[in-house]
Design a protein around this motif. Sequence first.
Motif, PDB file in Angstrom:
ATOM      1  N   GLU A 180       5.495   3.316  -9.607  1.00 17.76           N
ATOM      2  CA  GLU A 180       4.379   2.798 -10.407  1.00 17.76           C
ATOM      3  C   GLU A 180       3.531   1.660  -9.668  1.00 17.76           C
ATOM      4  O   GLU A 180       2.453   1.675  -9.791  1.00 17.76           O
ATOM      5  CB  GLU A 180       4.935   1.982 -11.741  1.00 17.76           C
ATOM      6  N   ASN A 181       4.032   0.814  -8.903  1.00 18.38           N
ATOM      7  CA  ASN A 181       3.196   0.045  -7.928  1.00 18.38           C
ATOM      8  C   ASN A 181       2.291   0.560  -6.898  1.00 18.38           C
ATOM      9  O   ASN A 181       1.107   0.296  -6.787  1.00 18.38           O
ATOM     10  CB  ASN A 181       4.134  -0.977  -7.204  1.00 18.38           C
ATOM     11  N   GLY A 182       2.962   1.925  -6.500  1.00 16.53           N
ATOM     12  CA  GLY A 182       2.162   2.741  -5.736  1.00 16.53           C
ATOM     13  C   GLY A 182       0.862   3.306  -6.289  1.00 16.53           C
ATOM     14  O   GLY A 182      -0.166   3.280  -5.773  1.00 16.53           O
ATOM     15  N   VAL A 183       0.960   3.694  -7.543  1.00 24.81           N
ATOM     16  CA  VAL A 183      -0.316   4.386  -8.155  1.00 24.81           C
ATOM     17  C   VAL A 183      -1.444   3.157  -8.545  1.00 24.81           C
ATOM     18  O   VAL A 183      -2.493   3.561  -8.371  1.00 24.81           O
ATOM     19  CB  VAL A 183       0.262   4.942  -9.623  1.00 24.81           C
ATOM     20  N   LEU A 184      -1.092   1.997  -8.506  1.00 25.36           N
ATOM     21  CA  LEU A 184      -2.038   0.855  -8.544  1.00 25.36           C
ATOM     22  C   LEU A 184      -2.700   0.648  -7.336  1.00 25.36           C
ATOM     23  O   LEU A 184      -3.492   0.093  -7.388  1.00 25.36           O
ATOM     24  CB  LEU A 184      -1.179  -0.355  -9.302  1.00 25.36           C
ATOM     25  N   ASN A 185      -1.735   0.799  -6.249  1.00 27.43           N
ATOM     26  CA  ASN A 185      -2.131   0.115  -4.979  1.00 27.43           C
ATOM     27  C   ASN A 185      -2.541   1.008  -3.846  1.00 27.43           C
ATOM     28  O   ASN A 185      -3.058   0.786  -2.749  1.00 27.43           O
ATOM     29  CB  ASN A 185      -1.318  -0.841  -4.718  1.00 27.43           C
ATOM     30  N   ILE A 186      -2.298   2.342  -3.812  1.00 30.91           N
ATOM     31  CA  ILE A 186      -2.258   3.307  -2.677  1.00 30.91           C
ATOM     32  C   ILE A 186      -3.730   3.768  -2.827  1.00 30.91           C
ATOM     33  O   ILE A 186      -4.396   4.153  -3.788  1.00 30.91           O
ATOM     34  CB  ILE A 186      -1.359   4.479  -3.039  1.00 30.91           C
ATOM     35  N   LYS A 187      -4.344   3.637  -1.676  1.00 29.56           N
ATOM     36  CA  LYS A 187      -5.920   4.086  -1.493  1.00 29.56           C
ATOM     37  C   LYS A 187      -5.923   5.543  -1.090  1.00 29.56           C
ATOM     38  O   LYS A 187      -7.009   6.051  -1.289  1.00 29.56           O
ATOM     39  CB  LYS A 187      -6.582   3.192  -0.408  1.00 29.56           C
ATOM     40  N   ASP A 188      -5.044   6.178  -0.182  1.00 31.23           N
ATOM     41  CA  ASP A 188      -5.102   7.242   0.281  1.00 31.23           C
ATOM     42  C   ASP A 188      -4.809   8.352  -0.783  1.00 31.23           C
ATOM     43  O   ASP A 188      -3.907   8.305  -1.405  1.00 31.23           O
ATOM     44  CB  ASP A 188      -4.099   7.468   1.486  1.00 31.23           C
ATOM     45  N   ARG A 189      -6.002   9.207  -0.944  1.00 31.81           N
ATOM     46  CA  ARG A 189      -5.837  10.062  -1.962  1.00 31.81           C
ATOM     47  C   ARG A 189      -4.497  11.097  -1.994  1.00 31.81           C
ATOM     48  O   ARG A 189      -4.070  11.436  -2.942  1.00 31.81           O
ATOM     49  CB  ARG A 189      -7.157  10.876  -1.783  1.00 31.81           C
ATOM     50  N   LYS A 190      -4.215  11.547  -0.702  1.00 28.94           N
ATOM     51  CA  LYS A 190      -3.073  12.663  -0.577  1.00 28.94           C
ATOM     52  C   LYS A 190      -1.876  11.831  -1.026  1.00 28.94           C
ATOM     53  O   LYS A 190      -1.038  12.473  -1.722  1.00 28.94           O
ATOM     54  CB  LYS A 190      -3.133  13.122   0.760  1.00 28.94           C
ATOM     55  N   THR A 191      -1.678  10.570  -0.587  1.00 32.88           N
ATOM     56  CA  THR A 191      -0.463  10.039  -0.863  1.00 32.88           C
ATOM     57  C   THR A 191      -0.355   9.437  -2.307  1.00 32.88           C
ATOM     58  O   THR A 191       0.755   9.536  -3.039  1.00 32.88           O
ATOM     59  CB  THR A 191      -0.467   8.717   0.058  1.00 32.88           C
ATOM     60  N   LEU A 192      -1.596   9.062  -2.850  1.00 33.15           N
ATOM     61  CA  LEU A 192      -1.686   8.818  -4.371  1.00 33.15           C
ATOM     62  C   LEU A 192      -1.275  10.005  -5.342  1.00 33.15           C
ATOM     63  O   LEU A 192      -0.604   9.968  -5.972  1.00 33.15           O
ATOM     64  CB  LEU A 192      -3.080   8.385  -4.696  1.00 33.15           C
ATOM     65  N   THR A 193      -1.760  11.252  -4.830  1.00 32.46           N
ATOM     66  CA  THR A 193      -1.433  12.481  -5.415  1.00 32.46           C
ATOM     67  C   THR A 193      -0.042  12.642  -5.495  1.00 32.46           C
ATOM     68  O   THR A 193       0.791  13.030  -6.290  1.00 32.46           O
ATOM     69  CB  THR A 193      -2.000  13.824  -4.970  1.00 32.46           C
ATOM     70  N   ARG A 194       0.715  12.587  -4.213  1.00 34.43           N
ATOM     71  CA  ARG A 194       1.810  12.690  -4.015  1.00 34.43           C
ATOM     72  C   ARG A 194       3.058  11.802  -4.862  1.00 34.43           C
ATOM     73  O   ARG A 194       3.938  12.261  -5.668  1.00 34.43           O
ATOM     74  CB  ARG A 194       2.636  12.671  -2.801  1.00 34.43           C
ATOM     75  N   GLY A 217       0.637  -1.217  -0.045  1.00 31.37           N
ATOM     76  CA  GLY A 217       0.144  -0.106   0.175  1.00 31.37           C
ATOM     77  C   GLY A 217       0.687   1.303   0.193  1.00 31.37           C
ATOM     78  O   GLY A 217       1.560   1.437  -0.921  1.00 31.37           O
ATOM     79  N   ASN A 218       0.543   1.991   1.187  1.00 38.54           N
ATOM     80  CA  ASN A 218       1.162   3.279   1.237  1.00 38.54           C
ATOM     81  C   ASN A 218       2.888   3.254   1.016  1.00 38.54           C
ATOM     82  O   ASN A 218       3.721   4.047   0.986  1.00 38.54           O
ATOM     83  CB  ASN A 218       0.757   4.149   2.249  1.00 38.54           C
ATOM     84  N   GLY A 219       3.241   1.968   1.589  1.00 34.38           N
ATOM     85  CA  GLY A 219       4.695   1.640   1.637  1.00 34.38           C
ATOM     86  C   GLY A 219       5.192   1.756   0.211  1.00 34.38           C
ATOM     87  O   GLY A 219       6.557   2.098   0.293  1.00 34.38           O
ATOM     88  N   PHE A 220       4.600   1.501  -0.628  1.00 31.52           N
ATOM     89  CA  PHE A 220       5.154   1.876  -1.884  1.00 31.52           C
ATOM     90  C   PHE A 220       5.670   3.255  -2.330  1.00 31.52           C
ATOM     91  O   PHE A 220       6.738   3.665  -2.687  1.00 31.52           O
ATOM     92  CB  PHE A 220       4.196   1.516  -3.097  1.00 31.52           C
ATOM     93  N   TYR A 221       4.708   4.092  -1.879  1.00 32.87           N
ATOM     94  CA  TYR A 221       5.313   5.659  -1.896  1.00 32.87           C
ATOM     95  C   TYR A 221       6.347   5.841  -1.031  1.00 32.87           C
ATOM     96  O   TYR A 221       7.468   6.594  -1.363  1.00 32.87           O
ATOM     97  CB  TYR A 221       3.917   6.660  -1.395  1.00 32.87           C
ATOM     98  N   THR A 222       6.546   5.297   0.243  1.00 30.97           N
ATOM     99  CA  THR A 222       7.601   5.414   1.104  1.00 30.97           C
ATOM    100  C   THR A 222       8.809   5.062   0.363  1.00 30.97           C
ATOM    101  O   THR A 222       9.794   5.874   0.360  1.00 30.97           O
ATOM    102  CB  THR A 222       7.537   4.568   2.558  1.00 30.97           C
ATOM    103  N   LEU A 223       8.808   4.103  -0.179  1.00 32.84           N
ATOM    104  CA  LEU A 223      10.017   3.540  -0.742  1.00 32.84           C
ATOM    105  C   LEU A 223      10.426   4.391  -2.047  1.00 32.84           C
ATOM    106  O   LEU A 223      11.314   4.867  -2.358  1.00 32.84           O
ATOM    107  CB  LEU A 223       9.832   2.001  -1.397  1.00 32.84           C
ATOM    108  N   GLY A 224       9.186   4.710  -2.805  1.00 33.01           N
ATOM    109  CA  GLY A 224       9.562   5.360  -4.107  1.00 33.01           C
ATOM    110  C   GLY A 224       9.941   6.854  -3.720  1.00 33.01           C
ATOM    111  O   GLY A 224      10.876   7.303  -4.429  1.00 33.01           O
ATOM    112  N   HIS A 225       9.464   7.376  -2.755  1.00 30.48           N
ATOM    113  CA  HIS A 225       9.879   8.689  -2.305  1.00 30.48           C
ATOM    114  C   HIS A 225      11.471   8.758  -1.973  1.00 30.48           C
ATOM    115  O   HIS A 225      11.986   9.652  -2.271  1.00 30.48           O
ATOM    116  CB  HIS A 225       8.860   9.329  -1.348  1.00 30.48           C
ATOM    117  N   TYR A 226      11.708   7.638  -0.931  1.00 29.56           N
ATOM    118  CA  TYR A 226      13.132   7.545  -0.578  1.00 29.56           C
ATOM    119  C   TYR A 226      13.989   7.720  -1.620  1.00 29.56           C
ATOM    120  O   TYR A 226      15.126   8.404  -1.710  1.00 29.56           O
ATOM    121  CB  TYR A 226      13.416   6.259   0.413  1.00 29.56           C
ATOM    122  N   PHE A 227      13.834   6.717  -2.726  1.00 25.09           N
ATOM    123  CA  PHE A 227      14.849   6.757  -3.662  1.00 25.09           C
ATOM    124  C   PHE A 227      14.538   7.917  -4.819  1.00 25.09           C
ATOM    125  O   PHE A 227      15.532   8.398  -5.463  1.00 25.09           O
ATOM    126  CB  PHE A 227      14.587   5.202  -4.508  1.00 25.09           C
TER     127      PHE A 227
END
Length: 300
Positions: A158-172, A134-144
């Motif tokens: 790319e994995n995050g865009v497909l799996n993140i549910k939180d709207r704000k996190t998805l936008t980031r 889930g949001n962990g994909f953004y944590t990893l993507g943002h870190y790198f």
Amino acid sequence: MFSRKSFLFVFSLLFLCFGIVSCSREIAHKQKEAREHFDKRQYEKAVQVLETISPGKRNPNISLLLGKSYSALFEFSKADRILKEMLSRYPSSKDSLIRTYLEIADKFRRRKREDLSVRVYLSILEVESDYNIGNGFYTLGHYFYLRNDIVRARTFLENGVLNIKDRKTLTRAKIELMDIYEQLGMLKEAFDLSGNDESGDIIFRRGKVSYSLAKDFFSKNHFDSALAYCESIIQIKSPKMLLDDTYFLMGEIYSEEGCYRDALKCYKEVVKLDKFENSDIASIARKKIDILSRLYKEEM
């Protein structure tokens, strides 16, 4: 009657059973004591108690508790080693292991230790590569992404865009992935990613990418496609700083197609946007208007 050998065998067996029961009780007592320390946030004491239990005698619950205790002390390397050893001994404990990792990652995140959260999420994916964090994909993507590791950042985002549910996190996630696509020259992918997202940041980037695509198509004489992207900018009115450039480009496209009336309209829009009459592109547009107006009159 029992022979002496039989008696010794039975006695030894009973002694062994007594020893096993006694040992099990001691381990259960230590586990209970450690749990009490853990619940009181006395993590060092919990570790001290649990470390007296040899690794070969630790059941999954003990290993999980020890791993959580080390993590609470920010010693994730030790926690990770203990948890991985548990999995190798008890493969059926994988679900419990992943739940524990997720719990640890969330605590690290709330304590602003993104570096440790990243390590936890990577450990999860080592255990199960296709697990949805889930949001962990953004944590990893943002870190790198911040470290300019575009290849790894792109994969996780790319994995995050497909799996993140939180709207704000998805936008980031979308914003950073669009930026990566732009860096890689993947403008069409960046435009498609923006989709129907109505957040201001996404709309701004959609307009910016649309303008780049329009210029690219114009340079290749693909006028219909260039106009389509220009019109998408006009429709969303963003970025405002590119509206005059967009109308000017549309004027150029119509001029190339011989549609001088439409070209005039576009150049006039450029002039309208020049409220302070100091824009270079508006100055050029005025000259274009003068030339096309005279040309249009001659045709009339």
